[in-house]
Design an enzyme around this catalytic site. Sequence first.
Site, mmCIF file in Angstrom:
data_model
loop_
_atom_site.group_PDB
_atom_site.id
_atom_site.type_symbol
_atom_site.label_atom_id
_atom_site.label_comp_id
_atom_site.label_asym_id
_atom_site.label_seq_id
_atom_site.Cartn_x
_atom_site.Cartn_y
_atom_site.Cartn_z
ATOM 1 N N CYS A 151 13.356 11.410 7.146
ATOM 2 C CA CYS A 151 14.034 11.291 8.270
ATOM 3 C C CYS A 151 15.231 11.411 8.846
ATOM 4 C CB CYS A 151 13.083 9.748 8.379
ATOM 5 S SG CYS A 151 13.736 9.002 7.339
ATOM 6 N N LYS A 195 0.582 -1.296 -0.121
ATOM 7 C CA LYS A 195 0.488 -0.138 0.070
ATOM 8 C C LYS A 195 0.547 1.052 0.207
ATOM 9 C CE LYS A 195 -1.476 2.213 2.308
ATOM 10 N NZ LYS A 195 -1.127 3.898 2.400
HETATM 11 P P1 ADP Z 1 3.221 11.115 6.670
HETATM 12 O O1 ADP Z 1 2.317 12.349 8.121
HETATM 13 O O2 ADP Z 1 4.357 11.409 6.277
HETATM 14 O O3 ADP Z 1 2.378 11.344 5.683
HETATM 15 P P2 ADP Z 1 1.994 8.761 7.397
HETATM 16 O O4 ADP Z 1 2.705 7.995 8.944
HETATM 17 O O5 ADP Z 1 0.110 9.372 7.926
HETATM 18 O O6 ADP Z 1 3.225 10.384 7.016
HETATM 19 O O7 ADP Z 1 2.112 8.283 6.361
HETATM 20 C C1 ADP Z 1 2.875 7.289 5.605
HETATM 21 C C2 ADP Z 1 2.308 5.875 4.777
HETATM 22 O O8 ADP Z 1 1.117 5.470 6.471
HETATM 23 C C3 ADP Z 1 1.575 6.282 3.902
HETATM 24 O O9 ADP Z 1 1.128 5.072 3.172
HETATM 25 C C4 ADP Z 1 0.132 6.410 4.426
HETATM 26 O O10 ADP Z 1 -1.065 6.382 3.687
HETATM 27 C C5 ADP Z 1 -0.261 5.061 5.882
HETATM 28 N N1 ADP Z 1 -0.874 5.248 6.705
HETATM 29 C C6 ADP Z 1 -1.338 6.485 7.425
HETATM 30 N N2 ADP Z 1 -2.340 6.409 8.890
HETATM 31 C C7 ADP Z 1 -2.537 4.397 8.233
HETATM 32 C C8 ADP Z 1 -2.843 3.462 8.862
HETATM 33 N N3 ADP Z 1 -4.437 4.068 9.827
HETATM 34 N N4 ADP Z 1 -3.011 2.577 9.077
HETATM 35 C C9 ADP Z 1 -2.590 2.518 7.961
HETATM 36 N N5 ADP Z 1 -1.149 3.112 7.022
HETATM 37 C C10 ADP Z 1 -1.514 4.260 7.845
#
Ligand code: ADP
Length: 485
Positions: A288, A178
């Site tokens: 990072c 994903k």
């Molecule tokens: P950023 O704030 O840098 O975008 P995230 O951790 O939100 O960092 O995003 C990193 C990855 O995690 C992306 O692929 C995002 O779609 C995914 N992601 C964000 N929230 C979730 C969740 N609740 N479950 C699974 N994947 C997630």
Amino acid sequence: MGVPRIDGGTLFIDGRWGEAAGGSTFESTNPATGERLGIVSDASRDDASAAVAAAAAAQAAWAQTTVYERSSILYQAHRLMTERAEELAQLMTAEQGKPLRAARNEVRYAGDFLIWFAEEAKRINGEVIPSANSGQRFLVLRQPVGVVAAITPWNYPISMITRKVAPALAAGCTVVLKPAEQTPLCAVAVFRILEEAGVPPGVINLVTTSAPAPVGAEFLESARVRKLSFTGSTEVGMQLAGGAASRMKRVSVELGGHAPFIVFDDADPVRAAKGAALVKFLNTGQACICPNRIFVQSSVMDRFRAELEHRVAALHAGNGMDPANAIGPLIDRASLEKMERHVGDAVARGARLAAGGARLTGGDLDAGFFFAPTILVDVTPEMIIYREETFGPVAPLIPFESEDEVIAMANDTTYGLASYVYTQDLGRAFRLMEALEFAVVGINDINPTSAAAPFGGMKASGLGREGGREGLSEYLETKLVGMVL
Ligand code: ADP
């Protein structure tokens, strides 16, 4: 201009490209211009479940292929990626925003993982351990963990995919990926390469989605998924690792950082400032490993700062397609607002701006999320920027007096990813590399990363390592066989 719909959909499940079962789609846009780049399929939890089922069905046969077959597919993927490097780099600049030169470097780095694990695949060796009993033998087998669910971020939208998928394939695991919702087209381009390289149907599966949480829940709750590999924010990573722990799934998580960059007075402050400017503003500060606290020994602060200001003044922001621009846009509006919050808070608490400090506007800049390369001086521990990861082009300078003091300050963070030390004193270099609670240390080196070396985080920066020999071990189970002759 019409928005291209990706022919046949962008989900890749069981060797076929297709639309989401519910027919939903979302758009990928260019963060420098706001232009829509393409319409991609928006997977639901059901689509993720179908992808996991395909990966599970393909697992046994893939595990039985020889390491030479798997290696040869990865070599082929490397060849295709190298041939298409320019096309991939241009797509990355359009979708993610980094300057084209940086995008080319990233494609090369992404290819490095394919070739490194093509080679490492052949070294998945077992062991024979002597027993105290003459009629007994111990064997150690190294076998694939099984179906891997991988979740990748937008900041390195191609290399973070190969860094996970290449070792998983080398180990004999099948994968469901994903990618980040901001950069689905880069993931589609990587999957086309893997498909063309000859990865069999079901072995790699792609679910593009604008709603990550339900897909993440499927990854955690499906008993068929044996391992989760995640790169992203500490908040989401901790949540996913927690969910994986309660189901005893294997996890590798590479999360945020808050890198200290330490300049001692025995180092050349001009060289140190050059390094700081390069690594701080890398990918517009959206990595990072970017320094988040720049500690400079008081006696060299003025010279360091003058050189940093001089270098920052030369950094031009704008669309990454123009070679004159070294600073691309931030990924979205929320990032821009975070810069304003970090800088505003620091200034309100007594920091001073030596460069930048605000959003860049006017002309073409209005269409994107551009923030001026910024230097903050006199930053103190009470400020948000001293604690939270900024993930943007803001360089906070903090003076220090002694080695012990700066070690304590550097380690005073929940994070433990990258750190940097500039010194010419060999004893000091050893003391620092041992005392810093960070899993990556650059000594006079702003690029201490390679596909051949183990990268990851201590403390809240993560679990597990990617790249190197360790990067393959993350996808292998160790099985002990006792045998009585
Ligand atoms: P950023 O704030 O840098 O975008 P995230 O951790 O939100 O960092 O995003 C990193 C990855 O995690 C992306 O692929 C995002 O779609 C995914 N992601 C964000 N929230 C979730 C969740 N609740 N479950 C699974 N994947 C997630």
